[in-house]
Design a protein around this motif. Structure first.
Motif, mmCIF file in Angstrom:
data_model
loop_
_atom_site.group_PDB
_atom_site.id
_atom_site.type_symbol
_atom_site.label_atom_id
_atom_site.label_comp_id
_atom_site.label_asym_id
_atom_site.label_seq_id
_atom_site.Cartn_x
_atom_site.Cartn_y
_atom_site.Cartn_z
ATOM 1 N N TRP A 298 1.488 -1.989 0.851
ATOM 2 C CA TRP A 298 1.833 -1.427 2.157
ATOM 3 C C TRP A 298 3.088 -0.585 2.012
ATOM 4 C CZ3 TRP A 298 -0.916 -3.083 6.712
ATOM 5 C CH2 TRP A 298 -1.874 -4.066 6.473
ATOM 6 N N PHE A 299 3.163 0.458 2.808
ATOM 7 C CA PHE A 299 4.324 1.361 2.756
ATOM 8 C C PHE A 299 4.579 1.914 4.156
ATOM 9 C CE2 PHE A 299 5.811 5.774 2.737
ATOM 10 C CZ PHE A 299 6.992 5.659 2.010
ATOM 11 N N THR A 300 5.867 2.059 4.492
ATOM 12 C CA THR A 300 6.191 2.708 5.761
ATOM 13 C C THR A 300 7.461 3.530 5.607
ATOM 14 O OG1 THR A 300 6.376 2.368 8.155
ATOM 15 C CG2 THR A 300 7.663 0.899 6.784
ATOM 16 N N CYS A 301 7.478 4.663 6.313
ATOM 17 C CA CYS A 301 8.677 5.490 6.448
ATOM 18 C C CYS A 301 8.671 6.029 7.875
ATOM 19 C CB CYS A 301 8.702 6.618 5.414
ATOM 20 S SG CYS A 301 7.389 7.833 5.611
ATOM 21 N N ARG A 302 9.511 6.990 8.196
ATOM 22 C CA ARG A 302 9.640 7.440 9.586
ATOM 23 C C ARG A 302 8.481 8.325 10.055
ATOM 24 N NH1 ARG A 302 12.264 3.853 12.305
ATOM 25 N NH2 ARG A 302 14.267 3.312 11.356
ATOM 26 N N SER A 303 7.583 8.725 9.158
ATOM 27 C CA SER A 303 6.471 9.564 9.593
ATOM 28 C C SER A 303 5.114 8.906 9.443
ATOM 29 C CB SER A 303 6.461 10.889 8.818
ATOM 30 O OG SER A 303 6.163 10.675 7.462
ATOM 31 N N MET A 304 5.006 7.817 8.676
ATOM 32 C CA MET A 304 3.683 7.242 8.436
ATOM 33 C C MET A 304 3.796 5.806 7.950
ATOM 34 S SD MET A 304 2.979 9.449 4.991
ATOM 35 C CE MET A 304 4.386 9.724 3.888
ATOM 36 N N THR A 305 2.740 5.052 8.191
ATOM 37 C CA THR A 305 2.561 3.721 7.625
ATOM 38 C C THR A 305 1.202 3.719 6.939
ATOM 39 O OG1 THR A 305 3.884 2.684 9.367
ATOM 40 C CG2 THR A 305 2.417 1.253 8.117
ATOM 41 N N LEU A 306 1.166 3.298 5.672
ATOM 42 C CA LEU A 306 -0.059 3.366 4.874
ATOM 43 C C LEU A 306 -0.345 2.013 4.232
ATOM 44 C CD1 LEU A 306 0.614 6.736 3.001
ATOM 45 C CD2 LEU A 306 -0.814 6.412 5.031
ATOM 46 N N VAL A 307 -1.630 1.747 4.010
ATOM 47 C CA VAL A 307 -2.057 0.549 3.293
ATOM 48 C C VAL A 307 -3.075 0.978 2.248
ATOM 49 C CG1 VAL A 307 -3.886 0.051 4.978
ATOM 50 C CG2 VAL A 307 -3.016 -1.786 3.522
ATOM 51 N N SER A 308 -3.064 0.322 1.107
ATOM 52 C CA SER A 308 -4.004 0.674 0.043
ATOM 53 C C SER A 308 -5.291 -0.126 0.178
ATOM 54 C CB SER A 308 -3.381 0.404 -1.325
ATOM 55 O OG SER A 308 -3.345 -0.991 -1.600
ATOM 56 N N GLU A 309 -6.333 0.382 -0.430
ATOM 57 C CA GLU A 309 -7.535 -0.419 -0.619
ATOM 58 C C GLU A 309 -7.184 -1.561 -1.565
ATOM 59 O OE1 GLU A 309 -10.166 -0.118 0.993
ATOM 60 O OE2 GLU A 309 -10.431 1.949 1.643
ATOM 61 N N PRO A 310 -7.858 -2.713 -1.457
ATOM 62 C CA PRO A 310 -7.496 -3.845 -2.309
ATOM 63 C C PRO A 310 -8.039 -3.699 -3.733
ATOM 64 C CG PRO A 310 -9.339 -4.439 -0.895
ATOM 65 C CD PRO A 310 -8.926 -3.057 -0.491
ATOM 66 N N ALA A 381 10.993 1.972 16.780
ATOM 67 C CA ALA A 381 9.637 2.396 16.446
ATOM 68 C C ALA A 381 9.532 2.637 14.950
ATOM 69 C CB ALA A 381 9.269 3.666 17.208
ATOM 70 N N MET A 382 8.423 2.186 14.345
ATOM 71 C CA MET A 382 8.250 2.392 12.912
ATOM 72 C C MET A 382 8.091 3.871 12.595
ATOM 73 S SD MET A 382 5.869 -0.831 11.784
ATOM 74 C CE MET A 382 5.875 -0.415 10.054
ATOM 75 N N ARG A 383 7.406 4.604 13.472
ATOM 76 C CA ARG A 383 7.260 6.040 13.278
ATOM 77 C C ARG A 383 8.026 6.747 14.373
ATOM 78 N NH1 ARG A 383 0.778 5.860 12.500
ATOM 79 N NH2 ARG A 383 1.012 5.171 14.645
#
Length: 787
Positions: A298-310, A381-383
């Motif tokens: 999982w990754f987050t910054c001020r413009s996006m939050t992303l998750v990888s396929e397992p 807010a995360m984003r």
């Protein structure tokens, strides 16, 4: 005939000075209709041309998908002739009162409700674009061979520590995954033979203890990667200085023996959110979830939050080695830390034994020391912009006792910095023959400014992707909570802040949906108080009156602010200062912005003119209205909404008792998360205000506020009643002067006998505390009688 031109008047307009006869009047009416048809046709053609050129790539993409049987974007196309915003605002759950109470369950739901969906990317993409780079010299295959020789891997090629799948193991969850620490340490031990780089992180399993935090948080991650060299500092009187701290956690883990994701996403996203909202030194952060044998990044910054396929970490040994080597030897900035900001202990000058956690911030080579956080609700807010404001001093000027305000934020990458926009506004004021010295009295003075650079590279969220575009099309991962957040009636959150907007949904357009952001800092000379913190109605009225005049300088130079709220109008000494100019634009610009929900003009919310002359409706062959644009009356209306919020959200400190209808009236004007079906904020602009719903001492202020409302509505009607389309110059000037004139007697009256304000939420908190004390006293009394 007379011609009108200028920034407030839109296109040129021709009006007769008089009509000589019925026949000429009839000819004139026909001429008006013909001109109107031609003008609207030209406006629509220009708008359509702009839309066609601006969305050419999207149209080609849709055609390509249609030919190949792929689904197209289901978003309804915008109406012709209407300039729609990039996002339509809705209240943010992380600005609601219940979120601010610290309730962990509601907090997690609120964060997920705001996110709704996040991007899902292949693990191979996450590995190449988002993970810290693999240290040079590290050979994954050699590490695997070495681990196999030392029997850390079984003959079948899986980790010996996980010879049995977690889902069938009989031990408790925390005991099953303790073996992950052995896997991590074994990998790092062998990897050290390939690189001279020191180990940055260590894996800690401590699921029964919540790490300490500068902000209350009872969440307990199942494990975490902790910085070897601590970033945290402990005040002298801290309860447990040896306890692990969230400020040192680079990657948090959440485990589940079963192959279920539902509980994991709640916990891991809350961990990411807590890091970003609490730690000003973070630009981004990571997380890991494991369900049985499946691991996700999982990754987050001020413009996006992303998750990888397992991927299967038990059998896919090489990917596991690669993952842990990238993290274990990562540099601080690759893990998301801001190397231009350092956490320090600050000793109070009045009490040398009192220490607080503060920050040293480098801006353009000058080091500033913070002494107080003025505002950080923008980081909830995360984003988003993640705005924080600090009171600080330059270390070289410490002896002078000169304090400044530092704004740390992330602007949209396609926007200019606030100081650059302010400079353009002043240039336009000067070009229009305005008084620059007088105009500057209404805005903050910029002393220093900088676009943040990390390791010599501009700190833009694109840098986290290491030059790679997001997958297009990108799949989306639903993170909406299973339960709806509480529907309890809210008053605004702690600090008296109203609700703020976020994006309503994620459009499935891959990387086109991500609004990248650029990190910047500004240093201001003035340290003002935002209106939402003022406790004097006299100060509020004086500040708003001064702000009306400041907006007039902007508007007459052809600019609109577009984000007036109770947070970006400040009181400094006896002046009202306008800030947050990132979304200001020239009136002929096509840039769009969502604004702040509680203070947004009704027309901006509707993205349509609400007071257009009925002649447009009578022309059956014309199917569209003139292109919608922000205008000066919208900024004035936002200022009126600020005054409305102050009156409805506060009571007089002398009575400290709201009238029976006050809270219901507040909910009517500011419904926040509880928007009734069919609710329209324009009703507030159309309806006479009732003084009976508010404290008796507010009566004169309510009457003046209602007079401002009436003048605003009249100005809209006059401006939009012309068959040629809206013309705002005269109506705006009239309304602006009336706005200031109506506030003047209120300000004079309050200078003699001021009204001190108490927020409704403060009364509720005090009442709840008193009720709890009364119940406890009754329980103690009952217990004594029984004994």
């Amino acid at each position: 005939m007379h011609e009108y031109q200028g920034p407030l008047g839109g296109v040129s307009r021709v009006k007769p000075t008089h009509r000589t006869s019925t026949t000429s009047s009839r000819y004139y009416q026909i001429l008006v209709y013909l001109c109107l048809i031609l003008e609207i046709h030209n406006g629509v053609a220009h708008q359509a041309s702009r839309v066609r050129s601006g969305s050419r790539s999207l149209q080609l993409e849709r055609q390509h998908r249609s030919r190949h049987g792929k689904p197209t974007d289901a978003t309804t196309p915008p109406q012709r002739g209407v300039c729609h915003p990039d996002t339509v605002p809705r209240p943010r759950h992380t600005s609601a009162q219940l979120y601010r109470t610290g309730d962990l369950t509601y907090g997690r739901q609120a964060v997920l409700r705001d996110l709704q969906h996040i991007g899902r990317v292949p693990f191979s993409y996450f590995q190449k674009a988002l993970l810290p780079p693999l240290p040079s010299g590290v050979d994954i295959k050699h590490i695997k061979s070495s681990l196999a020789r030392s029997k850390k891997l079984t003959r079948s090629g899986r980790w010996a520590t996980f010879s049995v799948d977690p889902s069938v193991a009989t031990e408790k969850e925390e005991d099953v995954f303790k073996g992950l620490r052995d896997v991590f340490n074994d990998i790092v031990y062998v990897a050290r033979t390939f690189t001279d780089r020191p180990t940055t992180l260590e894996l800690v399993n401590n699921p029964s203890v919540a790490p300490q935090s500068t902000r209350p948080n009872s969440s307990r991650p199942d494990a975490y990667l902790l910085m070897v060299e601590k970033k945290s500092v402990s005040p002298r009187l801290s309860e447990d200085p040896e306890k692990d701290c969230w400020d040192d956690i680079a990657v948090s883990f959440e485990f589940k023996k079963a192959a279920s994701e539902s509980a994991q996403k709640d916990k891991i996203i809350w961990n990411l959110h807590h890091v970003m909202r609490t730690d000003p030194c973070r630009r981004a952060t990571f997380g890991i979830t494991i369900e049985n044998r499946n691991i996700r990044m999982w990754f987050t910054c001020r413009s996006m939050t992303l998750v990888s396929e397992p991927f299967d970490f038990v059998r896919n040994v090489e990917d596991t080695i690669h993952l842990f080597c990238c993290l274990a030897f990562a540099k601080d900035h690759d893990l998301g830390w801001d190397t231009t900001m350092k956490r320090v202990l600050y000793k109070e000058t009045t009490d040398p034994y009192k220490e607080t956690i503060q920050y040293e911030i480098t801006i353009n080579g000058t080091i500033y020391q913070t002494v107080e956080t003025i505002s950080d609700f923008g980081a909830e807010a995360m984003r988003g912009r993640g705005t924080r404001v600090f009171k600080a001093f330059a270390l070289l000027d410490r002896a002078k006792g000169k304090y400044v305000a530092i704004k740390d934020a992330w602007r949209d990458s396609d926007r200019k910095r606030e100081d650059q926009i302010l400079r353009e506004i002043m240039d336009d004021i000067e070009r229009m023959g305005g008084d620059i010295a007088a105009a500057k009295q209404h805005f903050l003075t910029v002393l220093n400014q900088d676009d943040v650079r990390i390791e010599g590279i501009m700190d833009d969220t694109r840098q986290f992707l290491r030059g790679k575009d997001l997958p297009d099309p990108m799949s989306w991962y639903n993170v909406s909570p299973d339960k709806e957040p509480s529907s309890l009636t809210h008053t605004s959150s702690t600090g008296n802040m109203p609700l703020f907007p976020v994006r309503t949904a994620i459009r499935r357009l891959g990387f086109q949906n991500v609004q990248h952001k650029q990190h910047f800092r500004l240093v201001f000379e003035e340290i003002g108080e935002p209106i939402f913190t003022l406790q004097s109605l006299g100060d509020v009225s004086g500040t708003l009156g001064y702000t009306v005049k400041g907006l007039r300088y902007m508007h007459m130079a052809g600019w609109v602010h577009r984000d007036i709220s109770s947070a970006n109008v400040l009181r400094f000494e006896d002046r009202g200062l306008i800030m947050d100019l990132e979304y200001a634009k020239r009136m002929d610009s096509d840039q769009t912005h969502e604004g702040t929900a509680d203070f947004m003009a009704c027309e901006v919310e509707a993205q349509a003119y609400l007071f257009l002359d009925q002649v447009l409706a009578s022309l059956s062959d014309i199917k569209t209205a003139p292109p919608f644009r922000a205008n000066p009356l919208h900024d004035l209306e936002s200022l009126w909404w600020v005054l409305m919020w102050v009156l409805h959200y506060h009571v007089d400190s002398e009575t400290r008792e709201p009238p029976p209808k006050q809270e219901a009236t507040y909910q009517l004007h500011f419904p926040g998360l509880n928007i009734p079906e069919g609710h329209s904020r324009s009703r507030s602009l159309q309806t006479v205000l009732s003084p009976d719903a508010l404290p008796e001492s507010f009566r004169f202020a309510v009457l003046q506020t209602d007079a401002i409302r009436w003048n605003l509505r009249k100005a809209y009607r006059v401006a939009e009643e012309e068959p040629f389309g809206p013309n705002y110059l005269d109506p705006y000037l009239t309304c602006s002067h009336q706005f200031a004139q109506l506030l003047e007697p209120l300000y004079r009256q309050l200078k003699d006998v001021d009204i001190h304000l108490v927020p409704l939420c403060t009364l509720k908190e005090q009442k709840a505390k008193q009720d709890a004390e009364r119940r406890n006293a009754e329980m103690r009394s009952t217990k004594r009688r029984k004994t």
